[in-house]
Write a protein that holds these residues in place. Structure first.
Motif, short mmCIF file in Angstrom:
data_model
loop_
_atom_site.label_atom_id
_atom_site.label_comp_id
_atom_site.label_asym_id
_atom_site.label_seq_id
_atom_site.Cartn_x
_atom_site.Cartn_y
_atom_site.Cartn_z
N CYS A 253 64.81 -35.59 41.80
CA CYS A 253 63.36 -35.72 41.61
C CYS A 253 63.03 -35.92 40.14
CB CYS A 253 62.63 -34.48 42.12
SG CYS A 253 62.72 -34.31 43.88
N VAL A 256 63.66 -39.39 39.24
CA VAL A 256 62.63 -40.32 39.73
C VAL A 256 61.44 -40.34 38.78
CG1 VAL A 256 60.99 -40.78 41.58
CG2 VAL A 256 63.29 -40.07 42.13
N PHE A 257 61.02 -39.15 38.37
CA PHE A 257 59.86 -39.10 37.47
C PHE A 257 60.17 -39.74 36.13
CE2 PHE A 257 56.21 -37.20 39.30
CZ PHE A 257 56.67 -36.50 40.39
N LEU A 260 59.85 -43.36 36.71
CA LEU A 260 58.44 -43.70 36.85
C LEU A 260 57.77 -43.79 35.49
CD1 LEU A 260 57.28 -41.57 39.91
CD2 LEU A 260 57.37 -44.03 39.77
N LYS A 372 56.36 -53.95 42.13
CA LYS A 372 57.47 -54.13 43.07
C LYS A 372 58.65 -53.26 42.66
CE LYS A 372 56.54 -58.52 45.23
NZ LYS A 372 56.55 -59.95 45.11
N SER A 374 58.51 -50.47 40.97
CA SER A 374 58.15 -49.08 41.28
C SER A 374 58.38 -48.80 42.75
CB SER A 374 56.68 -48.82 40.97
OG SER A 374 56.46 -48.80 39.60
N MET A 375 57.92 -49.73 43.57
CA MET A 375 58.04 -49.51 45.01
C MET A 375 59.49 -49.38 45.43
SD MET A 375 55.57 -51.40 47.69
CE MET A 375 56.88 -52.04 48.69
N LEU A 378 60.82 -46.06 44.33
CA LEU A 378 60.32 -44.95 45.12
C LEU A 378 60.93 -44.93 46.51
CD1 LEU A 378 56.60 -45.22 44.01
CD2 LEU A 378 58.06 -43.25 43.64
N GLN A 379 60.99 -46.12 47.13
CA GLN A 379 61.52 -46.15 48.49
C GLN A 379 62.99 -45.76 48.52
OE1 GLN A 379 60.12 -50.05 49.47
NE2 GLN A 379 58.55 -49.26 50.85
N ILE A 382 63.15 -42.02 48.11
CA ILE A 382 62.76 -41.30 49.34
C ILE A 382 63.92 -41.29 50.31
CG2 ILE A 382 61.29 -41.41 51.37
CD1 ILE A 382 59.05 -42.42 49.60
N PHE B 436 59.01 -27.60 49.14
CA PHE B 436 59.15 -28.55 48.05
C PHE B 436 59.70 -29.87 48.55
CE2 PHE B 436 59.34 -29.76 43.74
CZ PHE B 436 60.43 -30.58 43.62
N ILE B 440 57.47 -33.23 48.20
CA ILE B 440 57.88 -34.26 47.24
C ILE B 440 57.98 -35.61 47.96
CG2 ILE B 440 60.42 -34.40 47.18
CD1 ILE B 440 58.27 -34.27 44.21
N ILE B 441 58.47 -35.59 49.20
CA ILE B 441 58.55 -36.83 49.96
C ILE B 441 57.15 -37.38 50.21
CG2 ILE B 441 59.26 -37.89 52.14
CD1 ILE B 441 61.68 -37.15 50.72
N LEU B 444 55.83 -38.86 46.99
CA LEU B 444 56.42 -40.16 46.67
C LEU B 444 55.87 -41.23 47.60
CD1 LEU B 444 60.15 -39.24 45.90
CD2 LEU B 444 58.30 -39.65 44.31
N VAL B 448 54.08 -44.74 46.75
CA VAL B 448 54.47 -46.02 47.34
C VAL B 448 53.23 -46.76 47.82
CG1 VAL B 448 55.59 -47.11 49.31
CG2 VAL B 448 56.80 -45.39 48.02
N GLN B 451 51.38 -48.33 45.01
CA GLN B 451 52.03 -49.55 44.50
C GLN B 451 51.84 -50.71 45.46
OE1 GLN B 451 53.29 -49.69 41.43
NE2 GLN B 451 52.79 -47.53 41.19
N ILE B 455 50.16 -54.32 44.49
CA ILE B 455 50.78 -55.62 44.72
C ILE B 455 49.80 -56.51 45.48
CG2 ILE B 455 52.61 -56.85 45.94
CD1 ILE B 455 54.41 -54.45 45.39
#
Lengths: 388, 469
Positions: A253, A256-257, A260, A372, A374-375, A378-379, A382, B436, B440-441, B444, B448, B451, B455
């Motif tokens: 995590c 990830v931040f 970001l 894009k 970022s996406m 993130l994906q 996840i 947590f 967190i999921i 996130l 998403v 974003q 786009i």
């Protein structure tokens, strides 16, 4: 180097200028000007020369002072390079080195380098555009001082001092920022200039406002990026105290931040480069256009005064010839300014439209790219976190 | 608002990672491991409703519903263990909704609707709605704290009072900040109830049941000192007194020492994380405001622009930025409700955990005091042996017996609270990890979504920019 604000300024292969490199030494920035030319007025066809910011200002001022150019829009002088932000950070880095972990230090150093780079890009772009405006203009490119600036293979400092001595006294007289009262007070007979006047006065305040708002927006993006940074650090602290799988989860995590943060920083700096810088530049350029209107308005006022003087002279029967000559000159000057002014303002609009188009397109494409990225970050994250 | 409060986050049954509890949870799959150790049938003060099993986990045990119509108070202790394991069918949903202002001026208050939907048999109906006000929640917490905290249970604290926030609401300010305040409180009250019923012992507590079910609730008076923070302050004051004792507690159990240190660290770190997230919420809101402001300015610039195509593009840019500012605002709500509020809850929970450790120290001190007293009584008796005062001697002997009993009780209490704390901490840590991970999921995913929208908006604008001619 990305040339954004001006797009069409290097079309003419007879004189091509760019700034491929710049060095930051303490307080001074040294730009490397690279020139390629087919013009016979230059001694070599390709060469480079180092110049400081002050040299640019000298060049700008001499051009402003030149009476001949009164009917032209003088390209705005580039603002002084502002490395205050990165310098402050570097100071903090040096002071806090002992109290930071190796990772923290490396991270801060990386941030610092990114900030330096952003400021660099900005200042190189704006200095480059200044020179390109001159080189692409039929009159400015022939300017003697411009040639000296490009070719003189030694330090310009001495020349700069001499110039100051020469112009010192007259400086204030000639260079006056557009007096809005004078401009709006003038009774305009020419429809074109009437429209331009209305437009420029209004647009000027709007674009100033838009610049300020864009700056605030960019600042907020940077703050959000900063927060992501702190969140990442805090998560790492918590992870350090945990064991087992949760620790890895937290570390992921934190990672990830951190990513970001980098993306948000890029969004902020690209927005600044394409949008805020564009608005800033055209705020200055609009000012230069207003200055032209002012000079023309002054010339009109001078002409009207000369008419009055002539009438008085005729009445008194004294100095008529002189007054007639004066009046002729004023009219000539006014007509010249009107004629060249019209051309300049028309091409100014075209230039502005092209620049806005290019920058808006580039900004939009970058926004899409970053979103894009970022996406997918993130994906991907996840997925990893879910599979743990 | 398109953000869900994290109630689902707390309720979903999910696989648990290998436990990181104390020495007793060696085998995470053996749900009965703790249960078999914990039962102590002869302990008189042991409440009939102790929690034992670990939190809900996906297990091979076939869910067996609690037998219908069993009165909570008649259960014998060992029956409870079986019912506990079946909490993987934790079938209770609570929502707090429909805030309503009652009354006017400074005497006004908000009333919230509390809806409980459940198939658990301890409830008399499977769906019940009641109206409660904020002080009712505080009253519930104070009752639970006074009943369970001294036994080492981590009682979830109620939300904080807020004089400023409530005053605005009372005087009728209908502005955005009042609306946000009420929503923030509503969400916090909901989380509070969900956490409370997640605790196996508290779920069955009669005060909790009464709170959720009964249409009339006696007004909780004197809640001034009884807010979550108020109680914890009282508890911690007592702890300070304990700490100032010259006799430092001999910690024979390294687990407690280690855990206490861990919670101290976690407290500091969580507060730091919380502060960073609060800063993010604030800056994201600013970004939204500044984007909206820029949008307006760009629209004005577009109006002023005399080149038609560029003017149109600038107007469209203004529209895009307006949509984006809304996006940022929504994201800031997600920042707030998903993460910031949850962290705030955990900062308060950690305070409750630390309070419970201090209760144990209090119990130890009481035990030690009893031993000292006993010693004194024995010495007194020995002296009286030679003084030849038979009635006083009898009294002394009686007193010795009394204090022997107290010493035994003190030791039992101390051991009991130690056991409870181990179990509670284990449960807390599992819940914390689970919360947590889920949150967190969700967070996130909210990023998403933002974003994706960005786009969409920019891709729609691109042809407009290209159309400038």
């Amino acid at each position: 180097m990305v040339r954004s604000v001006s797009v069409d300024l290097n079309n003419d292969a007879s004189l091509v200028i760019d700034i491929p490199d710049a060095l930051c030494e303490r307080d001074k920035v040294k730009f490397t000007i690279h020139i390629k030319t087919t013009l016979s007025s230059f001694q070599k066809s390709e060469f480079s020369v180092p110049r400081q910011h002050e040299d640019f200002i000298w060049l700008h001022d001499t051009i402003v002072e030149t009476e001949e150019y009164a009917g032209l829009i003088i390209p705005p002088a580039p603002p002084k390079p502002d490395f205050e932000g990165p310098r402050e950070k570097m100071h903090k880095l040096g002071e806090g080195e002992s109290s930071m972990t190796k990772e923290e230090y490396a991270k801060m150093k990386q941030e610092l380098e990114a900030e330096y780079l952003a400021v660099f890009k900005k200042t190189v772009q704006v200095h480059e555009v200044f020179l390109q405006r001159l080189s692409s203009h039929p009159m400015f490119r022939k300017d003697r001082n411009f040639q000296i600036f490009l070719e003189y293979d030694q330090d310009l400092t001495v020349r700069r001092k001499n110039a100051k001595e020469m112009f010192g006294g007259f400086f204030k007289n000639m260079v006056k920022s557009a007096d809005e009262v004078l401009i709006s007070g003038v009774k305009e007979v020419d429809e074109f200039f009437e429209q331009e006047k209305i437009f420029l006065l209004d647009y000027s305040s709007k674009i100033k406002d838009a610049t300020a708002k864009a700056e605030k927006m960019t600042r907020s993006h940077k703050n959000v990026a900063d927060d992501y940074n702190h969140i990442s650090g805090a998560m790492n602290s918590i992870a350090a105290d945990n064991n087992t799988a949760f620790k890895k989860h937290l570390e992921k995590c934190a990672e990830v931040f951190e990513k970001l943060r980098k993306l948000e920083d890029r969004v902020a700096s690209d927005q600044e480069l394409k949008l805020t810088e564009l608005l800033r530049y055209y705020t200055r350029d609009i000012q230069a256009a207003k200055d032209l209107l002012y000079r023309r308005a002054r010339a009109l006022a001078d002409y009207e005064n000369s008419n009055k003087t002539l009438d008085k002279a005729r009445l008194k029967g004294k100095d008529i010839a002189q007054a007639e000559e004066n009046q002729k000159q004023c009219l000539r000057k006014f007509d010249k300014l009107s004629e060249s002014g019209k051309k300049e303002l028309t091409s100014f609009k075209a230039r502005r439209v092209v620049a806005f188009r290019k920058n808006l397109i580039e900004m939009t494409e970058l926004e899409i790219k970053h979103a894009k990225n970022s996406m997918s970050l993130l994906q991907g994250s996840i997925e990893i976190l879910n599979s743990n | 608002m398109n953000v869900n409060s994290p109630e689902a986050a707390c309720l979903s049954a999910e696989d648990i990672s290998p436990s990181s509890n104390g020495p007793r949870d060696d085998d995470p799959d053996d749900l009965f491991a703790e249960a078999t150790e914990e039962v102590s049938l002869d302990s008189p003060e042991r409440q009939p409703i102790l929690s034992d099993g670990p939190s809900p986990a996906i297990t091979p045990v076939t869910p067996v519903m609690i037998s219908p119509r069993v009165d909570v108070f008649d259960r014998s202790p060992d029956q409870d263990e079986d019912e506990e394991e079946n909490r993987d069918t934790f079938d209770i949903q609570i929502s707090v909704s429909d805030p309503e202002k009652v009354g006017d001026g400074m005497n006004a208050y908000m009333v919230y609707k509390v809806t409980t939907k459940t198939s658990l048999s301890i409830f008399s109906r499977d769906e019940v709605c009641v109206k409660r006000r904020f002080s009712d929640f505080l009253g519930l917490y104070s009752k639970l704290a006074s009943k369970y905290m001294h036994m080492g249970y981590i009682v979830p604290p109620a939300p904080e009072k807020s004089i400023v926030g409530m005053t605005k609401v009372k005087v009728g300010k209908e502005d955005l900040s009042s609306v946000e305040f009420v929503e923030k409180r509503r969400s916090a009250l909901e989380r509070y109830l969900l956490r409370t019923v997640k605790h196996p012992a508290l779920l069955k507590d009669p005060d909790v049941l009464q709170f959720l079910e009964s249409s009339e609730l006696p007004r909780a008076v004197s809640t001034q000192a009884l807010s979550g923070a108020g109680i914890l302050r009282m508890v911690n004051k007592a702890a300070d007194a304990v700490n100032k004792m010259t006799i430092k507690m001999n910690e024979s159990d390294a687990w407690f020492e280690e855990k206490q240190q861990q919670f101290e660290n976690l407290d500091v770190q969580l507060r730091k994380l919380h502060a960073s997230v609060e800063s993010l919420v604030c800056h994201r809101k600013e970004l939204s405001v500044n984007t909206a402001s820029f949008a307006k300015s760009a629209a004005m610039l577009g109006n002023s622009e005399d080149h038609t195509a560029l003017s149109r593009a600038l107007s469209q840019l203004a529209e895009v930025e307006e949509k984006i500012d809304q996006l940022h605002q929504d994201q800031s709500y997600a920042d707030f409700y998903l993460i910031s509020e949850l962290l705030g809850d955990y900062v308060r929970l950690i305070t409750a955990v630390k309070g419970v450790f201090d209760q144990r120290m209090k119990a130890w001190a009481k035990w030690q005091d009893a031993q000292v007293m006993l010693q004194r009584k024995r010495e007194a008796e020995a002296k009286l042996q030679y003084a030849n005062k038979p009635d006083k001697l009898q009294q002394a002997t009686d007193e010795i017996r009394e204090w022997e009993g107290k010493v035994q009780q003190g030791e039992r209490d101390f051991e009991q609270i130690s056991k409870n704390i181990r179990r509670e901490v284990g449960r807390f840590e599992k819940d914390r990890v689970k919360d947590f991970r889920v949150v967190i999921i969700k967070y996130l995913e909210s990023l998403v979504h933002t974003q994706q929208q960005l786009i969409k908006y920019w891709e729609a604008f691109l042809p407009e920019a290209k159309a400038i001619a």
